[in-house]
Design a protein around this motif. Structure first.
Motif, PDB file in Angstrom:
ATOM      1  N   LEU A 146       0.627  -1.289   0.118  1.00 44.88           N
ATOM      2  CA  LEU A 146       0.011   0.021   0.024  1.00 44.88           C
ATOM      3  C   LEU A 146       0.913   1.372  -0.187  1.00 44.88           C
ATOM      4  N   THR A 183       1.602   4.981  -0.244  1.00 46.94           N
ATOM      5  CA  THR A 183       0.890   6.255  -0.437  1.00 46.94           C
ATOM      6  C   THR A 183       1.878   7.359   0.516  1.00 46.94           C
ATOM      7  N   SER A 205      -4.052   6.602   4.944  1.00 45.51           N
ATOM      8  CA  SER A 205      -3.555   5.351   4.556  1.00 45.51           C
ATOM      9  C   SER A 205      -3.544   4.451   5.829  1.00 45.51           C
ATOM     10  N   GLY A 218      -5.162   0.997   5.418  1.00 46.75           N
ATOM     11  CA  GLY A 218      -4.515  -0.106   5.844  1.00 46.75           C
ATOM     12  C   GLY A 218      -5.126  -1.113   6.700  1.00 46.75           C
ATOM     13  N   LYS A 256       1.997  -1.256   4.621  1.00 45.41           N
ATOM     14  CA  LYS A 256       1.811   0.008   4.470  1.00 45.41           C
ATOM     15  C   LYS A 256       3.187   0.869   4.319  1.00 45.41           C
ATOM     16  N   ILE A 278      -0.958  -0.946  -4.469  1.00 47.62           N
ATOM     17  CA  ILE A 278      -1.991  -0.407  -4.387  1.00 47.62           C
ATOM     18  C   ILE A 278      -1.574   1.076  -4.195  1.00 47.62           C
TER      19      ILE A 278
END
Length: 418
Positions: free
Chosen positions: A106, A108, A114, A118, A234, A256
């Protein structure tokens, strides 16, 4: 007279013999020197770079060697063949093992929603999740402190990405025993799935005082990690381009890419104390340039690695959490279960059949200063053009929460920004 003639003849014979011996020895010595020089060249060659060199073995032939002796020449081996090149060895391999969980990053930015996204991604029972895994590494590098490892000597790095990229590589492939100390000692580690497996084994200590014990604990965590079908990490501190090599080496790695409108993102960063008012324009420009570069790189990834990168917007997820979470799960190959649905309801107050307003997500628009809006809008024009964020030219525009802050991006980039 006869005797004198014999003496002269004998003298000439002796002179000829001596002359012949001298010539023979000179020629023999010259041959030996030539042969010795050629073999010295072999020894010198074996210790030098192998590129763009003529192979001296090709210059040797059977006439150079005494047939009564067997000469053994040691094969020439490059440093890499001798196993001397060990740095980043796994990244030199064509691909890395993909038998463990499917890795999903993830990717970002700070204050982009986030943590919320997450939480949605880690809701599945089959997902191993880790929170901000390179956070402590960034600050360790800033202090110019050496990075300690569980399985190798300490190393000093001048560049954050030089340690962050291998850390992410080993982490998403469940090789925890290869990770550096700061990963485990960071307070963010406690938010990771099954972090208790490591801390309980490590005598419930966050700091590592016994390397052998910590290595054993990390090995246990690796075993737990391998039981999951997906691994979500993340990450907000690495540019998108830094994952290109991992995308090449880990064929099932997916990303992502989470975006959020720069205006609430920067406003939240200011409230958190990460951005000062007097440096606002500089910070906003830097931030939007970074996001723009990532968006451009994401387009490159979509060409190089089809179906392995998905862009989502925080605002869309807040408005349609079930729909967008399903899309993320389908993209990542994760199962959308009742447990996931229940988690969405708990986080948002919505259900599949009952939706709530997104007033909370839009509340910032009711009180934000228009000078702040103009600063962000004028600093982020390139990013706005790329992804479709809209300028808010009047106060009425920004206060009207029903008015969207993003429209469709143009079919082509503005040529003035090329």
């Amino acid at each position: 007279m006869i005797m004198r003639g014999n003496t002269i003849l004998l003298s000439l014979t002796i002179v000829n013999v001596l002359l012949f011996t001298y010539i023979f020895r000179s020629v023999k010595q010259e041959e030996l020197d030539t042969l010795r020089n050629k073999f010295n060249l072999i020894d010198e060659y074996s210790n030098t770079d192998l590129s763009d060199k003529t192979d001296p073995l090709k210059e040797l032939n059977e006439d150079d060697l005494d047939g009564s002796q067997a000469v053994k020449v040691k094969p020439i081996v490059s440093p890499a063949q001798q196993g001397e090149v060990k740095e980043n060895l796994p990244l030199d391999q064509p691909t890395l093992a993909t038998t463990g969980p499917t890795p999903i990053i993830l990717h970002t930015y700070m204050r982009s929603g986030s943590s919320f996204v997450g939480d949605l991604l880690k809701a599945g029972a089959e997902t191993f999740y880790t929170y901000e895994p390179v956070h402590a590494l960034q600050f360790t590098i800033r202090r110019l402190a050496p990075i300690r490892y569980l399985d190798s000597p300490s190393k000093t790095f001048n560049n954050f990405l030089d340690v962050a990229v291998p850390t992410v590589r080993d982490m998403v492939t469940c090789q925890f025993s290869r990770l550096p100390f700061p990963y485990f000692e960071d307070g963010f580690f406690s938010y990771s799935t099954k972090a208790s497996v490591f801390t309980s084994c490590n005598d419930r200590q966050r700091t590592i005082t016994d390397t052998k014990r910590a290595y054993r604990c990390a090995t246990e965590l690796s075993k737990e990690c391998s039981k999951y079908s997906s691994f979500v990490a993340k990450i907000i501190r690495m540019p998108l381009y830094s994952f290109e090599e991992l995308m090449e080496k880990i064929p099932n790695l997916k990303i992502i890419h989470l975006l959020r409108d720069p205006r609430p993102t920067m406003l939240s960063q200011m409230k958190a104390g990460n951005v000062k008012q007097k440096y606002l324009r500089s910070n906003v420009t830097t931030y939007c340039n970074r996001v723009y570069d990532d968006v451009v790189k994401a387009e490159d990834f979509n060409r190089k690695f089809p179906d392995r990168l998905m862009r989502v917007y925080y605002e869309d997820i807040v408005k349609r959490p079930f729909e967008l979470t399903r899309k993320m799960y389908n993209f990542a190959g994760m199962s959308f279960t009742d447990k996931v649905s229940d988690k969405i309801s708990k986080l948002t107050g919505q259900t599949e059949n009952r939706k709530s307003s997104d007033d909370t997500a839009s509340a910032w628009r009711l009180s934000v200063d228009m000078d702040f809006i103009r600063t962000v809008d004028t600093s982020c024009g390139q990013l706005y053009t790329k992804v479709g964020f809209l300028d808010m030219t009047t106060e009425a525009d920004i206060r009207d929460t029903a008015k969207s802050l993003r429209g469709p991006p143009p079919p082509f980039d503005d040529f003035r920004l090329a």
